[in-house]
Design a protein around this motif. Structure first.
Motif, PDB file in Angstrom:
ATOM      1  N   SER A  11      -2.930  51.028  51.690  1.00 30.86           N
ATOM      2  CA  SER A  11      -3.769  52.067  51.115  1.00 30.86           C
ATOM      3  C   SER A  11      -5.201  51.581  51.173  1.00 30.86           C
ATOM      4  O   SER A  11      -5.621  50.804  50.329  1.00 30.86           O
ATOM      5  N   SER A  12      -5.941  51.993  52.177  1.00 33.13           N
ATOM      6  CA  SER A  12      -7.287  51.471  52.320  1.00 33.13           C
ATOM      7  C   SER A  12      -8.301  52.579  52.538  1.00 33.13           C
ATOM      8  O   SER A  12      -7.977  53.680  52.958  1.00 33.13           O
ATOM      9  N   ALA A  13      -9.537  52.241  52.228  1.00 36.45           N
ATOM     10  CA  ALA A  13     -10.660  53.144  52.432  1.00 36.45           C
ATOM     11  C   ALA A  13     -11.892  52.286  52.639  1.00 36.45           C
ATOM     12  O   ALA A  13     -11.921  51.117  52.269  1.00 36.45           O
ATOM     13  N   GLU A  14     -12.909  52.861  53.231  1.00 37.10           N
ATOM     14  CA  GLU A  14     -14.157  52.140  53.459  1.00 37.10           C
ATOM     15  C   GLU A  14     -15.291  52.951  52.869  1.00 37.10           C
ATOM     16  O   GLU A  14     -15.322  54.168  52.987  1.00 37.10           O
ATOM     17  N   THR A  15     -16.220  52.269  52.221  1.00 41.44           N
ATOM     18  CA  THR A  15     -17.387  52.925  51.671  1.00 41.44           C
ATOM     19  C   THR A  15     -18.624  52.144  52.072  1.00 41.44           C
ATOM     20  O   THR A  15     -18.620  50.924  52.046  1.00 41.44           O
ATOM     21  N   ALA A  16     -19.670  52.844  52.496  1.00 39.82           N
ATOM     22  CA  ALA A  16     -20.911  52.196  52.900  1.00 39.82           C
ATOM     23  C   ALA A  16     -21.778  51.869  51.689  1.00 39.82           C
ATOM     24  O   ALA A  16     -22.661  51.031  51.768  1.00 39.82           O
ATOM     25  N   ASP A  17     -21.524  52.511  50.570  1.00 38.14           N
ATOM     26  CA  ASP A  17     -22.315  52.323  49.353  1.00 38.14           C
ATOM     27  C   ASP A  17     -21.616  51.344  48.426  1.00 38.14           C
ATOM     28  O   ASP A  17     -20.561  51.660  47.868  1.00 38.14           O
ATOM     29  N   PRO A  18     -22.186  50.142  48.240  1.00 45.26           N
ATOM     30  CA  PRO A  18     -21.534  49.165  47.363  1.00 45.26           C
ATOM     31  C   PRO A  18     -21.288  49.679  45.942  1.00 45.26           C
ATOM     32  O   PRO A  18     -20.317  49.301  45.302  1.00 45.26           O
ATOM     33  N   ASP A  19     -22.158  50.561  45.444  1.00 47.54           N
ATOM     34  CA  ASP A  19     -21.970  51.104  44.098  1.00 47.54           C
ATOM     35  C   ASP A  19     -20.746  52.012  44.003  1.00 47.54           C
ATOM     36  O   ASP A  19     -20.240  52.273  42.914  1.00 47.54           O
ATOM     37  N   ALA A  20     -20.256  52.487  45.138  1.00 46.05           N
ATOM     38  CA  ALA A  20     -19.071  53.352  45.158  1.00 46.05           C
ATOM     39  C   ALA A  20     -17.774  52.551  45.222  1.00 46.05           C
ATOM     40  O   ALA A  20     -16.686  53.115  45.081  1.00 46.05           O
ATOM     41  N   VAL A  21     -17.871  51.241  45.405  1.00 41.09           N
ATOM     42  CA  VAL A  21     -16.673  50.401  45.530  1.00 41.09           C
ATOM     43  C   VAL A  21     -15.777  50.477  44.292  1.00 41.09           C
ATOM     44  O   VAL A  21     -14.561  50.641  44.426  1.00 41.09           O
ATOM     45  N   PRO A  22     -16.304  50.380  43.066  1.00 47.37           N
ATOM     46  CA  PRO A  22     -15.410  50.478  41.899  1.00 47.37           C
ATOM     47  C   PRO A  22     -14.621  51.790  41.856  1.00 47.37           C
ATOM     48  O   PRO A  22     -13.431  51.788  41.524  1.00 47.37           O
ATOM     49  N   VAL A  23     -15.240  52.885  42.218  1.00 50.14           N
ATOM     50  CA  VAL A  23     -14.542  54.176  42.256  1.00 50.14           C
ATOM     51  C   VAL A  23     -13.470  54.141  43.335  1.00 50.14           C
ATOM     52  O   VAL A  23     -12.336  54.598  43.128  1.00 50.14           O
ATOM     53  N   ALA A  24     -13.806  53.573  44.493  1.00 48.25           N
ATOM     54  CA  ALA A  24     -12.837  53.476  45.588  1.00 48.25           C
ATOM     55  C   ALA A  24     -11.637  52.624  45.186  1.00 48.25           C
ATOM     56  O   ALA A  24     -10.505  52.916  45.570  1.00 48.25           O
ATOM     57  N   VAL A  25     -11.861  51.570  44.398  1.00 54.27           N
ATOM     58  CA  VAL A  25     -10.750  50.730  43.933  1.00 54.27           C
ATOM     59  C   VAL A  25      -9.775  51.561  43.110  1.00 54.27           C
ATOM     60  O   VAL A  25      -8.563  51.537  43.348  1.00 54.27           O
ATOM     61  N   VAL A  26     -10.282  52.312  42.158  1.00 56.35           N
ATOM     62  CA  VAL A  26      -9.417  53.132  41.311  1.00 56.35           C
ATOM     63  C   VAL A  26      -8.681  54.179  42.147  1.00 56.35           C
ATOM     64  O   VAL A  26      -7.477  54.407  41.965  1.00 56.35           O
ATOM     65  N   PRO A  41      -5.726  52.600  34.382  1.00 54.47           N
ATOM     66  CA  PRO A  41      -6.601  52.072  33.333  1.00 54.47           C
ATOM     67  C   PRO A  41      -8.004  51.785  33.882  1.00 54.47           C
ATOM     68  O   PRO A  41      -8.177  51.595  35.095  1.00 54.47           O
ATOM     69  N   PRO A  42      -9.001  51.738  32.999  1.00 56.17           N
ATOM     70  CA  PRO A  42     -10.368  51.454  33.448  1.00 56.17           C
ATOM     71  C   PRO A  42     -10.427  50.126  34.220  1.00 56.17           C
ATOM     72  O   PRO A  42      -9.780  49.145  33.846  1.00 56.17           O
ATOM     73  N   LEU A  43     -11.223  50.115  35.275  1.00 50.01           N
ATOM     74  CA  LEU A  43     -11.326  48.934  36.120  1.00 50.01           C
ATOM     75  C   LEU A  43     -11.847  47.721  35.358  1.00 50.01           C
ATOM     76  O   LEU A  43     -11.446  46.590  35.630  1.00 50.01           O
ATOM     77  N   TYR A  44     -12.704  47.940  34.368  1.00 48.98           N
ATOM     78  CA  TYR A  44     -13.280  46.816  33.633  1.00 48.98           C
ATOM     79  C   TYR A  44     -12.228  45.977  32.900  1.00 48.98           C
ATOM     80  O   TYR A  44     -12.510  44.864  32.480  1.00 48.98           O
ATOM     81  N   ARG A  45     -11.019  46.470  32.794  1.00 49.91           N
ATOM     82  CA  ARG A  45      -9.948  45.667  32.185  1.00 49.91           C
ATOM     83  C   ARG A  45      -9.503  44.532  33.105  1.00 49.91           C
ATOM     84  O   ARG A  45      -8.867  43.587  32.653  1.00 49.91           O
ATOM     85  N   SER A  46      -9.815  44.658  34.398  1.00 50.53           N
ATOM     86  CA  SER A  46      -9.402  43.646  35.371  1.00 50.53           C
ATOM     87  C   SER A  46     -10.572  42.888  35.980  1.00 50.53           C
ATOM     88  O   SER A  46     -10.451  41.712  36.297  1.00 50.53           O
ATOM     89  N   VAL A  47     -11.686  43.580  36.175  1.00 56.05           N
ATOM     90  CA  VAL A  47     -12.836  42.976  36.850  1.00 56.05           C
ATOM     91  C   VAL A  47     -14.095  43.729  36.413  1.00 56.05           C
ATOM     92  O   VAL A  47     -14.025  44.908  36.065  1.00 56.05           O
ATOM     93  N   ASP A  48     -15.223  43.052  36.421  1.00 54.67           N
ATOM     94  CA  ASP A  48     -16.498  43.687  36.082  1.00 54.67           C
ATOM     95  C   ASP A  48     -16.931  44.569  37.256  1.00 54.67           C
ATOM     96  O   ASP A  48     -17.232  44.055  38.339  1.00 54.67           O
ATOM     97  N   PRO A  49     -16.945  45.895  37.089  1.00 56.51           N
ATOM     98  CA  PRO A  49     -17.295  46.798  38.199  1.00 56.51           C
ATOM     99  C   PRO A  49     -18.690  46.544  38.770  1.00 56.51           C
ATOM    100  O   PRO A  49     -18.882  46.615  39.986  1.00 56.51           O
ATOM    101  N   ASP A  50     -19.663  46.250  37.912  1.00 52.41           N
ATOM    102  CA  ASP A  50     -21.020  45.993  38.397  1.00 52.41           C
ATOM    103  C   ASP A  50     -21.082  44.707  39.213  1.00 52.41           C
ATOM    104  O   ASP A  50     -21.751  44.640  40.240  1.00 52.41           O
ATOM    105  N   ALA A  51     -20.378  43.682  38.757  1.00 49.64           N
ATOM    106  CA  ALA A  51     -20.346  42.417  39.499  1.00 49.64           C
ATOM    107  C   ALA A  51     -19.651  42.614  40.850  1.00 49.64           C
ATOM    108  O   ALA A  51     -20.102  42.063  41.867  1.00 49.64           O
ATOM    109  N   LEU A  52     -18.584  43.396  40.883  1.00 51.09           N
ATOM    110  CA  LEU A  52     -17.883  43.672  42.134  1.00 51.09           C
ATOM    111  C   LEU A  52     -18.805  44.388  43.118  1.00 51.09           C
ATOM    112  O   LEU A  52     -18.902  43.999  44.290  1.00 51.09           O
ATOM    113  N   ALA A  53     -19.516  45.401  42.655  1.00 49.60           N
ATOM    114  CA  ALA A  53     -20.462  46.128  43.512  1.00 49.60           C
ATOM    115  C   ALA A  53     -21.555  45.187  44.006  1.00 49.60           C
ATOM    116  O   ALA A  53     -21.957  45.241  45.175  1.00 49.60           O
TER     117      ALA A  53
END
Length: 86
Positions: A11-26, A41-53
């Motif tokens: 299950s994969s997708a690609e996004t050119a916008d790093p800020d969209a990565v947390p949404v793509a993960v969910v 569940p909210p992504l922040y329960r597993s990883v910091d969305p801002d740090a990931l982006a």
């Protein structure tokens, strides 16, 4: 534990916008679990969305981050590809 390449294949997708990565993960986790994003569940329960982006924004093609979220193995690379598998 599954391999990173299997997570990207299932299950994969690609996004050119790093800020969209947390949404793509969910979205990828929901697709892998065959459920709606509201059931994940909210992504922040597993990883910091801002740090990931931020990692993706500065990572380049050598970056590869993997973590678990909502019972799925998630892989994100520096090109903005996001994969998830159960």
């Amino acid at each position: 534990m599954i391999s990173d390449s299997r997570a990207v294949e299932n299950s994969s997708a690609e996004t050119a916008d790093p800020d969209a990565v947390p949404v793509a993960v969910v979205e990828r986790v929901a697709a892998a679990k065959e459920c709606g994003v509201e059931e994940i569940p909210p992504l922040y329960r597993s990883v910091d969305p801002d740090a990931l982006a931020g990692l993706v924004a500065g990572g380049g093609e050598g970056l590869r981050v993997s973590f678990s979220h909502a019972g799925c193995q998630v892989v994100v690379d520096g090109e903005g590809r996001v994969g998830a598998a159960r």
